[in-house]
Design a protein around this motif. Structure first.
Motif, PDB file in Angstrom:
ATOM      1  N   MET A  28      -2.013   1.616  -2.860  1.00 50.23           N
ATOM      2  CA  MET A  28      -0.569   1.722  -2.764  1.00 50.23           C
ATOM      3  C   MET A  28      -0.132   3.090  -3.279  1.00 50.23           C
ATOM      4  O   MET A  28      -0.665   3.573  -4.272  1.00 50.23           O
ATOM      5  CB  MET A  28       0.050   0.597  -3.580  1.00 50.23           C
ATOM      6  N   LEU A  29       0.828   3.664  -2.640  1.00 45.74           N
ATOM      7  CA  LEU A  29       1.354   4.961  -3.046  1.00 45.74           C
ATOM      8  C   LEU A  29       2.584   4.772  -3.919  1.00 45.74           C
ATOM      9  O   LEU A  29       3.431   3.934  -3.636  1.00 45.74           O
ATOM     10  CB  LEU A  29       1.750   5.780  -1.820  1.00 45.74           C
ATOM     11  N   SER A  30       2.679   5.609  -4.935  1.00 46.09           N
ATOM     12  CA  SER A  30       3.888   5.600  -5.758  1.00 46.09           C
ATOM     13  C   SER A  30       4.991   6.361  -5.024  1.00 46.09           C
ATOM     14  O   SER A  30       4.725   7.130  -4.091  1.00 46.09           O
ATOM     15  CB  SER A  30       3.608   6.251  -7.110  1.00 46.09           C
ATOM     16  N   ASN A  31       6.213   6.177  -5.459  1.00 43.57           N
ATOM     17  CA  ASN A  31       7.329   6.926  -4.869  1.00 43.57           C
ATOM     18  C   ASN A  31       7.133   8.424  -5.046  1.00 43.57           C
ATOM     19  O   ASN A  31       7.455   9.203  -4.141  1.00 43.57           O
ATOM     20  CB  ASN A  31       8.657   6.484  -5.490  1.00 43.57           C
ATOM     21  N   ASP A  61       6.936   5.024   3.005  1.00 41.32           N
ATOM     22  CA  ASP A  61       7.618   4.056   2.142  1.00 41.32           C
ATOM     23  C   ASP A  61       7.818   2.709   2.852  1.00 41.32           C
ATOM     24  O   ASP A  61       8.377   1.783   2.288  1.00 41.32           O
ATOM     25  CB  ASP A  61       8.954   4.612   1.649  1.00 41.32           C
ATOM     26  N   LEU A  70       5.012   0.993   4.722  1.00 38.61           N
ATOM     27  CA  LEU A  70       3.642   0.899   5.236  1.00 38.61           C
ATOM     28  C   LEU A  70       3.485  -0.199   6.279  1.00 38.61           C
ATOM     29  O   LEU A  70       2.667  -0.075   7.196  1.00 38.61           O
ATOM     30  CB  LEU A  70       2.647   0.696   4.098  1.00 38.61           C
ATOM     31  N   ASP A  71       4.264  -1.250   6.172  1.00 36.98           N
ATOM     32  CA  ASP A  71       4.162  -2.333   7.149  1.00 36.98           C
ATOM     33  C   ASP A  71       4.479  -1.858   8.563  1.00 36.98           C
ATOM     34  O   ASP A  71       4.003  -2.443   9.530  1.00 36.98           O
ATOM     35  CB  ASP A  71       5.065  -3.505   6.752  1.00 36.98           C
ATOM     36  N   ILE A 123      -5.475   5.183   2.868  1.00 37.83           N
ATOM     37  CA  ILE A 123      -4.789   3.976   3.363  1.00 37.83           C
ATOM     38  C   ILE A 123      -4.838   3.937   4.891  1.00 37.83           C
ATOM     39  O   ILE A 123      -5.167   2.908   5.492  1.00 37.83           O
ATOM     40  CB  ILE A 123      -3.339   3.913   2.849  1.00 37.83           C
ATOM     41  N   THR A 127      -7.155   1.304   7.112  1.00 37.92           N
ATOM     42  CA  THR A 127      -6.470   0.431   8.071  1.00 37.92           C
ATOM     43  C   THR A 127      -7.086   0.568   9.457  1.00 37.92           C
ATOM     44  O   THR A 127      -7.338  -0.428  10.140  1.00 37.92           O
ATOM     45  CB  THR A 127      -4.969   0.768   8.119  1.00 37.92           C
TER      46      THR A 127
END
Length: 138
Positions: free
Chosen positions: A1-4, A66, A68-69, A125, A129
């Motif tokens: 997961m990426l931070s802001n 921001d 990712l979905d 990521i 995927t």
């Protein structure tokens, strides 16, 4: 997961590359073909057109980091297309290395360690995927 913060670093640094897209794309493919010469025959279109496609895809992914979905279905489709072109699992590491090296060269000191870490995380990521989609397809 990426931070802001990581998302901001990737998006800001990508914005700095946009004015040199043609040069960056040429440099990316030069580095890719140096790292993985067996990828060169996979590209059937002119390299200028291929470079434009690369940066349009990158722009789509970078813009949606921001969300990712929204990237996952696109990445999965892209992976299946690349499988049909002859891309292999090992090519993903070469692409990642070529991307990071190209960004480092193009951005110079602005590509600091935090920015590199953010790009590496974002690419990981995306590649993970895509590789998962390929494994499901075969």
């Amino acid at each position: 997961m990426l931070s802001n913060h990581q998302i901001d670093l990737v998006q800001d640094s990508f914005a700095a590359v946009v004015p040199i897209t043609d040069h960056a794309a040429a440099e990316f493919y030069r580095r890719l073909f140096e790292l993985a010469p067996d990828t060169k025959p996979l590209f059937r279109h002119g390299m200028a057109e291929q470079g434009r496609k690369l940066f349009l895809t990158l722009a789509t992914v970078v813009d949606a980091l921001d969300r990712l979905d929204t990237i996952v279905p696109v990445a999965r489709e892209l992976a299946i297309r690349h499988l049909a072109y002859g891309a292999q699992d090992r090519h993903y590491a070469a692409v990642g290395s070529a991307l990071i090296e190209t960004l480092r060269a193009g951005l110079g000191p602005a590509f600091d360690s935090a920015t590199e870490t953010a790009w590496t995380a974002a690419y990981t990521i995306l590649a993970d995927t895509m590789l998962a989609a390929v494994r499901e397809a075969i």
